[in-house]
Design a protein around this motif. Structure first.
Motif, PDB file in Angstrom:
ATOM      1  N   THR A   1       0.236  -1.221   8.475  1.00  0.00           N
ATOM      2  CA  THR A   1       1.796  -1.839   8.155  1.00  0.00           C
ATOM      3  C   THR A   1       2.119  -2.682   9.328  1.00  0.00           C
ATOM      4  OG1 THR A   1       2.392  -0.145   6.730  1.00  0.00           O
ATOM      5  CG2 THR A   1       4.202  -1.352   7.737  1.00  0.00           C
ATOM      6  N   LYS A   2       1.666  -2.030  10.557  1.00  0.00           N
ATOM      7  CA  LYS A   2       1.942  -2.751  11.602  1.00  0.00           C
ATOM      8  C   LYS A   2       1.260  -3.957  11.792  1.00  0.00           C
ATOM      9  CE  LYS A   2       1.183  -2.268  16.670  1.00  0.00           C
ATOM     10  NZ  LYS A   2       0.591  -1.284  18.039  1.00  0.00           N
ATOM     11  N   ALA A   3      -0.115  -4.359  11.091  1.00  0.00           N
ATOM     12  CA  ALA A   3      -0.941  -5.460  11.127  1.00  0.00           C
ATOM     13  C   ALA A   3      -0.114  -6.586  10.232  1.00  0.00           C
ATOM     14  CB  ALA A   3      -2.161  -5.411  10.688  1.00  0.00           C
ATOM     15  N   MET A   4       0.450  -5.998   8.991  1.00  0.00           N
ATOM     16  CA  MET A   4       1.124  -6.923   8.214  1.00  0.00           C
ATOM     17  C   MET A   4       2.570  -7.318   8.931  1.00  0.00           C
ATOM     18  SD  MET A   4      -0.412  -7.254   5.253  1.00  0.00           S
ATOM     19  CE  MET A   4       0.984  -7.421   3.871  1.00  0.00           C
ATOM     20  N   GLN A   5       3.161  -6.662   9.630  1.00  0.00           N
ATOM     21  CA  GLN A   5       4.341  -7.177  10.292  1.00  0.00           C
ATOM     22  C   GLN A   5       4.080  -8.074  11.158  1.00  0.00           C
ATOM     23  OE1 GLN A   5       5.720  -3.154  11.200  1.00  0.00           O
ATOM     24  NE2 GLN A   5       6.921  -2.910   9.500  1.00  0.00           N
ATOM     25  N   ALA A   6       2.812  -8.042  11.950  1.00  0.00           N
ATOM     26  CA  ALA A   6       2.606  -9.078  12.779  1.00  0.00           C
ATOM     27  C   ALA A   6       2.041 -10.435  12.170  1.00  0.00           C
ATOM     28  CB  ALA A   6       1.357  -8.342  13.818  1.00  0.00           C
ATOM     29  N   GLY A   7       2.137 -10.322  10.899  1.00  0.00           N
ATOM     30  CA  GLY A   7       1.687 -11.537  10.171  1.00  0.00           C
ATOM     31  C   GLY A   7       0.177 -11.761  10.098  1.00  0.00           C
ATOM     32  N   ILE A   8      -0.633 -10.630   9.940  1.00  0.00           N
ATOM     33  CA  ILE A   8      -2.039 -10.587   9.723  1.00  0.00           C
ATOM     34  C   ILE A   8      -2.152  -9.810   8.220  1.00  0.00           C
ATOM     35  CG2 ILE A   8      -4.230  -9.757  10.391  1.00  0.00           C
ATOM     36  CD1 ILE A   8      -3.103  -9.363  13.347  1.00  0.00           C
ATOM     37  N   PRO A   9      -2.746 -10.586   7.289  1.00  0.00           N
ATOM     38  CA  PRO A   9      -2.862 -10.030   6.083  1.00  0.00           C
ATOM     39  C   PRO A   9      -4.052  -8.922   5.991  1.00  0.00           C
ATOM     40  CG  PRO A   9      -3.696 -12.304   6.251  1.00  0.00           C
ATOM     41  CD  PRO A   9      -2.900 -12.000   7.233  1.00  0.00           C
ATOM     42  N   VAL A  10      -3.723  -7.845   5.485  1.00  0.00           N
ATOM     43  CA  VAL A  10      -4.546  -6.703   5.426  1.00  0.00           C
ATOM     44  C   VAL A  10      -5.218  -6.684   3.986  1.00  0.00           C
ATOM     45  CG1 VAL A  10      -5.089  -4.414   5.484  1.00  0.00           C
ATOM     46  CG2 VAL A  10      -3.622  -5.654   7.222  1.00  0.00           C
ATOM     47  N   ILE A  11      -6.599  -6.393   3.921  1.00  0.00           N
ATOM     48  CA  ILE A  11      -7.175  -6.465   2.348  1.00  0.00           C
ATOM     49  C   ILE A  11      -7.539  -5.011   2.507  1.00  0.00           C
ATOM     50  CG2 ILE A  11      -9.056  -6.897   1.194  1.00  0.00           C
ATOM     51  CD1 ILE A  11      -7.190  -9.422   3.292  1.00  0.00           C
ATOM     52  N   ASN A  12      -7.043  -3.968   1.705  1.00  0.00           N
ATOM     53  CA  ASN A  12      -7.302  -2.535   1.577  1.00  0.00           C
ATOM     54  C   ASN A  12      -8.478  -2.548   0.592  1.00  0.00           C
ATOM     55  OD1 ASN A  12      -5.357   0.222   0.345  1.00  0.00           O
ATOM     56  ND2 ASN A  12      -7.084   0.221   1.641  1.00  0.00           N
ATOM     57  N   VAL A  13      -9.343  -1.912   1.116  1.00  0.00           N
ATOM     58  CA  VAL A  13     -10.695  -1.537   0.311  1.00  0.00           C
ATOM     59  C   VAL A  13     -10.879  -0.076  -0.050  1.00  0.00           C
ATOM     60  CG1 VAL A  13     -13.422  -1.884  -0.061  1.00  0.00           C
ATOM     61  CG2 VAL A  13     -11.812  -3.613   1.161  1.00  0.00           C
ATOM     62  N   ASP A  14     -11.171   0.081  -1.431  1.00  0.00           N
ATOM     63  CA  ASP A  14     -11.703   1.347  -1.991  1.00  0.00           C
ATOM     64  C   ASP A  14     -10.499   2.566  -1.894  1.00  0.00           C
ATOM     65  OD1 ASP A  14     -13.492   2.983  -3.373  1.00  0.00           O
ATOM     66  OD2 ASP A  14     -13.865   3.793  -1.439  1.00  0.00           O
ATOM     67  N   ARG A  15      -9.889   2.927  -0.635  1.00  0.00           N
ATOM     68  CA  ARG A  15      -9.010   4.104  -0.534  1.00  0.00           C
ATOM     69  C   ARG A  15      -7.822   3.317  -0.021  1.00  0.00           C
ATOM     70  NH1 ARG A  15     -13.644   6.732   3.466  1.00  0.00           N
ATOM     71  NH2 ARG A  15     -15.316   7.078   2.086  1.00  0.00           N
ATOM     72  N   GLU A  16      -6.685   3.685  -0.935  1.00  0.00           N
ATOM     73  CA  GLU A  16      -5.490   3.154  -0.942  1.00  0.00           C
ATOM     74  C   GLU A  16      -4.381   3.758   0.218  1.00  0.00           C
ATOM     75  OE1 GLU A  16      -3.710   1.410  -4.743  1.00  0.00           O
ATOM     76  OE2 GLU A  16      -4.783   3.047  -5.644  1.00  0.00           O
ATOM     77  N   PHE A  17      -3.806   2.726   0.789  1.00  0.00           N
ATOM     78  CA  PHE A  17      -2.628   3.251   1.691  1.00  0.00           C
ATOM     79  C   PHE A  17      -1.540   3.995   0.988  1.00  0.00           C
ATOM     80  CE2 PHE A  17      -4.342  -0.761   3.829  1.00  0.00           C
ATOM     81  CZ  PHE A  17      -5.095  -0.038   4.751  1.00  0.00           C
TER      82      PHE A  17
END
Length: 352
Positions: free
Chosen positions: A133-149
């Motif tokens: 979430t911190k990465a997303m808030q920094a404007g960096i898109p996160v691609i979550n693989v296999d195990r969900e947040f």
């Protein structure tokens, strides 16, 4: 008792799932027909578009698991190989780990380095939610693989295998075998993975639901631990407890090495043997007639994540969709591999 009701329940569940999920493979659409083996997973058959042309240079951070299991090793190696295909991608790959704290530090490093996107297969989805979430808030898109947040705000896109679909595919194939062989009073066995994991529970539920749709059930069930040793132990116990078996579904082809060793040691081969995940061993056994089928749990998920991260960072969408952006959630198919289509999937087979 009429089987109309369970069939309608399964159809409703499947229809609802399909309405909410987009099933794709890599960056092109590919629908798999498990009966005819009509799908083709090779690069040469994949549709191409201008998306494949070099674009803006992007830096992608990748953090994955420790390679202590054949499927997990394939996840990492396929991601690295995919990144090398693109001249406009610079990949920063962290050391594979099963330590959530170490992985959190890796993601924080990516944030500090101001990468353009992060592909993350978390060792623990809940534990990595805050830093993602911190990465997303920094404007960096996160691609979550296999195990969900734990929250949708932690990822721009989530790409998953279909554990419930694996069970449905295995159960549907089992029903076809029972029908084709005209087996009366079929005895169906299941060798699961770690029972405490949601993925195991989902696979078992899908298998049970698909069997119920054709009036069958699981007669004997044991659970292993996704290891060769545990697979051999529980399979040996199963064979001793069940003198007659018509079909066995083993959830995981890595533990399947031990499972098959137990079969060979006992001299038991009267049953139809179905695997899960899609290892190279399973593919070879299918070709040699020692195994009937395996159900794919795609080892390409992180590689697909790399492709999607590149598109998102470059502001592109999927070329086969009218929608202008990469979807929020993608669930990959769980096709059945048999002797009829095994050659098409051999390249995806991972070594156990």
């Amino acid at each position: 008792m009429s089987r109309t009701t369970p069939r309608r329940r399964l159809a409703l569940a499947t229809g609802t799932a399909l309405a909410g999920l987009l099933v794709v493979s890599a960056c092109s659409t590919s629908t798999n027909d498990t009966a005819s083996g009509s799908s083709n997973s090779s690069d040469s058959a994949r549709a191409t578009s201008k998306n494949d042309d070099p674009g803006k240079k992007v830096v992608i951070g990748f953090s994955g698991p420790a390679a202590d299991h054949g499927w997990l090793a394939a996840i990492n190696s396929s991601a690295l190989a995919e990144a090398k295909k693109y001249s406009d991608v610079e990949l920063k790959s962290a050391e594979g780990t099963n330590d959530a704290n170490q992985q959190i530090s890796q993601v924080e490093t990516f944030i500090n380095d101001k990468v353009d996107a992060i592909v993350l297969l978390p060792t623990d989805g809940a534990a990595l939610t805050d830093v993602a979430t911190k990465a997303m808030q920094a404007g960096i898109p996160v691609i979550n693989v296999d195990r969900e947040f734990s929250t949708p705000f932690a990822a721009r896109t989530t790409i998953l295998g279909d554990n419930y679909g694996m069970g449905v595919s295995a159960g549907t194939y089992a029903c076809k075998v029972i029908k084709d062989k005209k087996i009366k009073d079929a005895v169906v066995a299941e060798i699961a993975g770690i029972d405490a994991l949601p993925l195991t529970q989902d696979r078992s539920k899908g298998f049970k639901d698909a069997l119920a749709d054709c009036g069958e059930k699981v007669d004997n069930r044991v659970a292993a631990e996704f290891t060769v040793e545990s697979g051999e132990k529980v399979a040996s116990n199963l064979l001793q407890a069940a003198p007659k078996i018509d079909i066995i579904w083993n959830h995981d082809d890595d533990q399947g090495v031990g499972v098959k060793a137990a079969f060979d040691n006992a001299g038991r081969k009267e049953f139809t043997f179905i695997g899960g995940a899609g290892s190279a061993n399973a593919m070879r056994w299918i070709k040699s007639g020692e195994m009937a089928a395996t159900v794919i749990y795609p080892p390409t998920q992180a590689a697909d994540g790399i492709r999607l991260a590149r598109l998102i960072a470059q502001g592109k969408g999927l070329s086969d969709l009218v929608q202008l952006e990469v979807p929020k959630r993608i669930v990959l198919n769980a096709p059945v591999v048999t002797k009829d289509n095994v050659d098409q999937y051999m390249a995806l087979g991972f070594e156990s």
